[in-house]
Scaffold this active site. Structure first.
Site, PDB file in Angstrom:
ATOM      1  N   ARG A 277       3.252  -8.753   2.192  1.00  0.00           N
ATOM      2  CA  ARG A 277       2.696  -8.690   0.426  1.00  0.00           C
ATOM      3  C   ARG A 277       3.268  -9.799  -0.555  1.00  0.00           C
ATOM      4  NH1 ARG A 277       3.689  -3.588  -2.464  1.00  0.00           N
ATOM      5  NH2 ARG A 277       6.385  -3.265  -2.485  1.00  0.00           N
ATOM      6  N   GLU A 298       7.086 -10.949   0.959  1.00  0.00           N
ATOM      7  CA  GLU A 298       7.913  -9.504   1.119  1.00  0.00           C
ATOM      8  C   GLU A 298       7.857  -9.333   2.209  1.00  0.00           C
ATOM      9  OE1 GLU A 298       7.622  -6.745  -1.933  1.00  0.00           O
ATOM     10  OE2 GLU A 298       7.906  -5.577  -0.646  1.00  0.00           O
TER      11      GLU A 298
HETATM   12  N1  UDP Z   1      -0.066   0.686   2.931  1.00  0.00           N
HETATM   13  C1  UDP Z   1      -1.494   0.012   4.356  1.00  0.00           C
HETATM   14  N2  UDP Z   1      -1.271  -1.077   3.384  1.00  0.00           N
HETATM   15  C2  UDP Z   1      -1.955  -1.262   2.627  1.00  0.00           C
HETATM   16  C3  UDP Z   1      -0.748  -0.647   1.416  1.00  0.00           C
HETATM   17  C4  UDP Z   1      -0.317   0.298   2.272  1.00  0.00           C
HETATM   18  O1  UDP Z   1      -1.491   0.240   5.027  1.00  0.00           O
HETATM   19  O2  UDP Z   1      -2.279  -2.394   2.001  1.00  0.00           O
HETATM   20  C5  UDP Z   1       0.662   2.001   3.458  1.00  0.00           C
HETATM   21  C6  UDP Z   1       1.857   1.739   4.592  1.00  0.00           C
HETATM   22  O3  UDP Z   1       2.183   2.585   5.135  1.00  0.00           O
HETATM   23  C7  UDP Z   1       2.448   2.188   3.217  1.00  0.00           C
HETATM   24  C8  UDP Z   1       2.176   3.252   2.338  1.00  0.00           C
HETATM   25  O4  UDP Z   1       0.901   3.410   2.771  1.00  0.00           O
HETATM   26  O5  UDP Z   1       3.528   2.169   3.463  1.00  0.00           O
HETATM   27  C9  UDP Z   1       2.256   3.382   1.316  1.00  0.00           C
HETATM   28  O6  UDP Z   1       2.368   2.640   0.806  1.00  0.00           O
HETATM   29  P1  UDP Z   1       2.043   2.313  -0.890  1.00  0.00           P
HETATM   30  O7  UDP Z   1       1.235   1.189  -1.904  1.00  0.00           O
HETATM   31  O8  UDP Z   1       2.320   3.897  -1.913  1.00  0.00           O
HETATM   32  O9  UDP Z   1       3.970   2.102  -0.643  1.00  0.00           O
HETATM   33  P2  UDP Z   1       5.067   1.313  -1.051  1.00  0.00           P
HETATM   34  O10 UDP Z   1       4.651   0.861  -2.911  1.00  0.00           O
HETATM   35  O11 UDP Z   1       6.320   2.518  -0.941  1.00  0.00           O
HETATM   36  O12 UDP Z   1       5.733   0.198  -0.434  1.00  0.00           O
END
Ligand code: UDP
Length: 381
Positions: A277, A298
């Site tokens: 991202r 990132e």
């Molecule tokens: N995830 C995904 N696609 C996205 C965003 C999240 O597959 O565009 C999955 C990914 O495995 C991630 C999980 O959903 O680890 C949880 O997402 P979250 O946004 O909670 O991640 P964090 O903020 O903890 O990095």
């Protein structure tokens, strides 16, 4: 009593404050030269933008007491996280909602129609999902899974999704409305000046002494009655049983004129884009105005010994090792392990604060009753 809190992040600060208010003398020590742990924020000298140095942190909670607590130490501004994702040459809204579904499939479905449409794609043979992939196929079906979750998850975790627990995906909602708020909590916001001033205010108590830029070493504990350790659990034992696995993040910083991407978080779902991202930090403080912009690309990878640990991996091997460290910790008197690193769990900020408040309360109660404080207020297993 004389208390040592190792770590000046949320756990160390909140526990320290509560114990200081109860009349104990607390030293808060951190190996970094700043407070806040991975919630640390700082103003970028070049652009003037408030930066979430270790990646974005958005405060969201249903816990009214925690919300009242943080509002006692900082002025919060309303903030809702609206995440976008770029996949296969188009931009979509996350979490997957009615707009995402209609846009992705080129349809104009109403909520109940979309629900039936997605249900028809979902794998109905899966009733008890055993892993991330099964959870995704059961809830959104193969096409949305492939586009939005598979590539991103492989990049984020370095593992095929069928090897990951279903619980990771359960963090994300699936909505059949146009609500694109990433979180569903009642209270959501950002501290106006960032998290570090908020944590500085929590630590600002005459009975709290702050020592920065100093790593904890075992003899430090000897002059204290109790230690609250929020560093990595395995580090306390010099990794004698091996290392608990973490994912770490690399941030590639760049600046831009004006507005780079028009939102705070843009995910990249495609596997062949190497980063997960891009975060554009001025959009985390939309009440501020800056002519220039600061962004982070990132990248996620396995943490090496010298890296900053971010996400605990918690697969079967790590859990087995964790159980052995928990046993060691339980044989270590006068030390309580707290927080994300001390208990090797993925923790949101509000949960960290809730647990810290409860841990301090448990300590005060144990002290009053003449009982020993356990190694963990919350089991890491
Ligand atoms: N995830 C995904 N696609 C996205 C965003 C999240 O597959 O565009 C999955 C990914 O495995 C991630 C999980 O959903 O680890 C949880 O997402 P979250 O946004 O909670 O991640 P964090 O903020 O903890 O990095």
């Amino acid at each position: 009593m004389k208390i040592l809190n190792v770590g000046a992040g949320l756990s160390g600060a909140v526990i320290g404050r509560k114990l200081a208010e109860a009349g104990h003398d607390v030293t808060v020590m951190d190996s970094r030269d700043h407070i806040g742990g991975n919630c640390h924020t700082a103003r970028d000298a070049d652009t003037g933008v408030l930066v979430h140095t270790y990646g974005p942190h958005i405060f969201h909670t249903d816990d009214e007491e925690v919300w009242t607590y943080v509002n006692g130490f900082a002025r919060f501004r309303p903030f809702q996280n609206r995440v976008k994702t770029t996949v296969q040459g188009a931009v979509y809204a996350l979490p997957v909602n009615l707009h995402t579904i209609n846009q992705f499939f080129g349809k104009t479905l109403r909520p109940e129609e979309a629900r039936a449409f997605i249900a028809a794609q979902a794998d109905t043979t899966i009733t008890d999902p055993q892993n991330f992939e099964e959870q995704a196929l059961m809830t959104v079906g193969p096409q949305l899974y492939e586009a939005f979750f598979k590539g991103y998850t492989v990049k984020q975790w370095g593992l095929a999704p069928h090897l990951l627990p279903a619980s990771i995906l359960k963090r994300l909602p699936l909505r059949f409305t146009y609500d694109d708020n990433y979180f569903f909590h009642k209270f959501q916001g950002m501290p106006e000046e960032g998290y570090s001033p908020m944590i500085a205010a929590i630590l600002d108590h005459p009975r709290i002494t702050l020592t920065l830029g100093r790593s904890f070493a075992a003899p430090d504990a000897e002059t204290y009655d109790h230690v609250f350790f929020s560093g990595p659990l395995d580090s306390y034992f010099d990794y004698e049983l091996g290392r608990l696995g973490y994912r770490t993040l690399d941030f590639e910083r760049f600046t831009a004129e004006g507005d780079y991407q028009g939102c705070a978080v843009m995910n990249y779902g495609d596997r062949d884009v190497p980063y997960t991202r891009i975060t554009e930090h001025k959009h985390f403080a939309p009440w501020e105005t800056h002519s220039r912009s600061l962004c982070y690309r990132e990248y996620s990878r396995a943490a090496e010994p010298q890296d900053i640990p971010y996400y605990p991996i918690r697969l079967a091997d790590e859990k087995a090792l964790l159980a052995r460290y928990v046993a060691l910790a339980q044989n270590t008197p006068a030390v309580t392990f707290v927080g994300r690193l001390g208990t090797y769990r993925y923790l949101d900020m509000d949960v960290t604060i809730r647990e810290a408040l409860d841990t301090a309360e448990m300590f005060l109660q144990a002290d009053q009753d003449g009982r020993a404080m356990p190694a963990f207020a919350v089991s890491p297993l």
